[in-house]
Write an enzyme that holds these catalytic residues in place. Sequence first.
Site, PDB file in Angstrom:
ATOM      1  CD  GLU A 189      -2.422   1.004   2.949  1.00 19.36           C
ATOM      2  OE1 GLU A 189      -1.978   0.181   3.796  1.00 19.36           O
ATOM      3  OE2 GLU A 189      -3.412   1.720   3.160  1.00 19.36           O
ATOM      4  CE  LYS A 221      -7.143   0.846   3.884  1.00 15.99           C
ATOM      5  NZ  LYS A 221      -5.871   1.161   4.564  1.00 15.99           N
ATOM      6  CB  CYS A 261      -3.870  -2.181   4.508  1.00 15.86           C
ATOM      7  SG  CYS A 261      -2.815  -2.508   5.935  1.00 15.86           S
ATOM      8  CB  VAL A 306       0.838  -0.932  12.073  1.00 12.69           C
ATOM      9  CG1 VAL A 306       1.679  -0.102  11.134  1.00 12.69           C
ATOM     10  CG2 VAL A 306      -0.600  -0.440  12.026  1.00 12.69           C
TER      11      VAL A 306
HETATM   12  C1  ACM Z   1      -3.741  -0.037   7.187  1.00 11.30           C
HETATM   13  O1  ACM Z   1      -4.870  -0.196   6.729  1.00 11.30           O
HETATM   14  N1  ACM Z   1      -2.809   0.635   6.539  1.00 11.30           N
HETATM   15  C2  ACM Z   1      -3.374  -0.607   8.503  1.00 11.30           C
END
Ligand code: ACM
Length: 268
Positions: A38, A109, A141, A168
């Site tokens: 990402e 996203k 992510c 993370v």
């Molecule tokens: C994320 O969605 N970058 C943790």
Amino acid sequence: MKLGFLQMRCKFGEVKANVKKASNLLGKVSDATIVLPELFNTGYLFKNKGELKGLAENTRTGYTVSEMKKVAKKKRLNLIFGMAQKSGSKVYNSAVYISDKGKVDVYQKVHLFDREKLFFQPGTALKTVKAGDATVGIMICFDWIVPEVSRVLTLKGADILAHPANLVLPWGQSGMKIRSIENGVFSVTANRIGVEKRGTMDLAFTGGSQIVNPRGEVLVSAGDRSESLKVIEIDLEEARNKNITSGNHLINDRFPPLYASLGRKSRK
Ligand code: ACM
């Protein structure tokens, strides 16, 4: 087909250096579908909207897409990578798909993580693309935490979930094994490594990029310290046969009328 990931360390704000590094590494492989992290070109910890806008690019005419198109065509690669997408006055946290012929498609996203909500516009559609013979569902992510995303992508025909990430939280990789099992699909998580420090903020990315098969088995993975480009051969038939036992079909055994409450936004 050949499927892979590029796990890398990215430097905040150094778009040209990040793109050059990725292109050089990708130049070592050919004839494959490869997922990158990402926001691989910009880094992640934006201080404010202005800084993000300064680094975001148009996904038709911008530098990153133009450069990635060159390597996609030269090495016959289908690439899926994350970048900040400028669209009018809005900026999306997007994943760009570039086919080996240079065709471009974009997923924006939907499920924004934490501070991303301060800067990015959420997307409004889920997307699959064709990569050769394979149908690839794209998620970014934190989209992993909402199981409806991977389910809908599977119902749209996805054989593979492509998952550019800046993970993370330490359980995202485990979550993707479940997403693979419950949908009977391959998944490819491409994560970052390293620590990003911006003023008083810092984040450590967890690496652990992986390709998982429809039974939730990790076929190949990377550690949390080094950059890593891995490509393996997969058989799409494994994702197309949804029979779990002679009496159970992963998709047809569901009872969708019982799940109508999924259409509600909040918990009762
Ligand atoms: C994320 O969605 N970058 C943790």
